[in-house]
Scaffold this active site. Structure first.
Site: not given
Ligand code: SER
Length: 326
Positions: A15-16, A147, A177
């Site tokens: 992943g990123q 989430y 990020i």
């Molecule tokens: N980068 C994530 C999202 O946009 C946030 O934790 O879901």
């Protein structure tokens, strides 16, 4: 990092964040001491050729339990998760991967007597009832995305395992990020990465958030620094465990576009908000990370200006060399 942390497993290593974290850990602790794991997505050549790699499914403990023994793992960075936008498309999968994954990693930490575990949370832990400006560390946590629900439950579960089973688990609430090695997938903050690639490649971008959408963000070098600094902190001095606010900058989509235009004046941005707008509107605009600063000395290096210069510098060079891959 303390001397006893020698054999590391990273989940979500394709992943990123996981991909860059794995390479940084291999640099620090030796290639063979860092096991990268992923689920289905083919790892890059760099990841595959620099050290061990295994496919696992974090929501099925039997797919990784033996690997902990085989590789004599003492530390886990649990980076795999289904992010906010992907989670709204498949809430059941999001619950399964994020909740059962976290619970399995914590159980493995107890059973294998792991030295330390890192389990990140997110700004998605907050919701519309949370104060949106300078959001405090300890505040209302009523997220409206699956989430976010899994992140809040994960934070609470980590605290439970600290108290009940003496597990050394830490984590911070990452903001959006921004990075150039591996593209993010399924997040609401992903626009802040895509906009850079499009600016360099096509000089135009259609943003899925409104121009005035402001969110907390961080550049990858700061993300890695926050992760390492928190992992190296003296556990006995931490009052929080897996729920540290951390931030580096906050900007709106329009402000980011304006900053990029300073370097690429012909860059054009259109705004066509989709379902991710409601997610962004439920998250903080800026974050108070005093607890992280006080408890383990957190301090970011990159603001909007410096991050933009760096991102565009790297991507422009790749574009000219024909290696942008976007
Ligand atoms: N980068 C994530 C999202 O946009 C946030 O934790 O879901």
């Amino acid at each position: 990092m303390s001397a006893e942390m020698k054999r590391i497993m990273v989940t979500g290593a394709v992943g990123q964040i996981g991909s860059e974290l794995t390479m940084a850990l291999r640099e620090k602790y030796g290639n063979d001491n860092v096991l990268a794991t992923g689920h289905k997505t083919q790892p890059s050549k760099t990841l595959l050729e620099s050290g061990p790699f295994e496919f696992i499914n974090v929501s099925k403990r039997e797919t990784f339990d033996d690997l902990i023994k085989k590789y004599r793992i003492d530390t886990i960075y649990h980076m795999s998760a289904i992010l906010s936008a992907a989670g709204e498309k498949n809430p059941k999968l999001c619950w399964d991967v994020n909740m059962n994954g976290t619970s399995n990693i914590l159980d493995a930490a107890v059973d294998h007597k792991l030295v330390r575990v890192f389990i990140p949370s997110s700004i998605a832990a907050f919701g519309p009832e949370t104060p949106r400006l300078n959001t405090p560390n300890d505040t209302i946590l009523k997220p409206k995305t699956m989430y976010g629900v899994t992140k809040v439950a994960g934070e609470l579960l980590c605290d439970y395992y600290v108290k009940r089973f003496n597990v050394d688990v830490r984590g911070c609430r990452y903001p959006g990020i921004i990075s150039y090695e591996t593209l993010p997938g399924g997040g609401t903050t992903d626009y802040a990465v895509a906009i850079f690639f499009e600016a360099v490649k096509t000089k135009s971008y259609t943003c899925f958030l409104r121009e005035d959408s402001r969110l907390p963000m961080m550049y990858m070098p700061d993300c890695l620094k926050a992760t390492f600094d928190l992992m190296e902190a003296d556990f006995s001095k931490l009052k929080h465990h897996s729920d540290f606010n951390v931030t580096a900058m906050s900007f709106s989509a329009g402000e980011l576009a304006a900053e990029i235009k300073k370097h690429i004046p012909e860059f054009r941005v259109a705004y066509e908000p989709d379902f991710r707008q409601a997610i962004a509107d439920s998250w903080p605009q800026s974050i108070d990370d005093t607890a992280a600063r006080e408890e383990w000395g957190w301090k970011p290096d990159y603001d909007l200006t410096r991050m933009t210069e760096d991102m565009l510098g790297v991507l422009q060079k790749r574009f000219e060399a024909g290696t942008l891959n976007y």
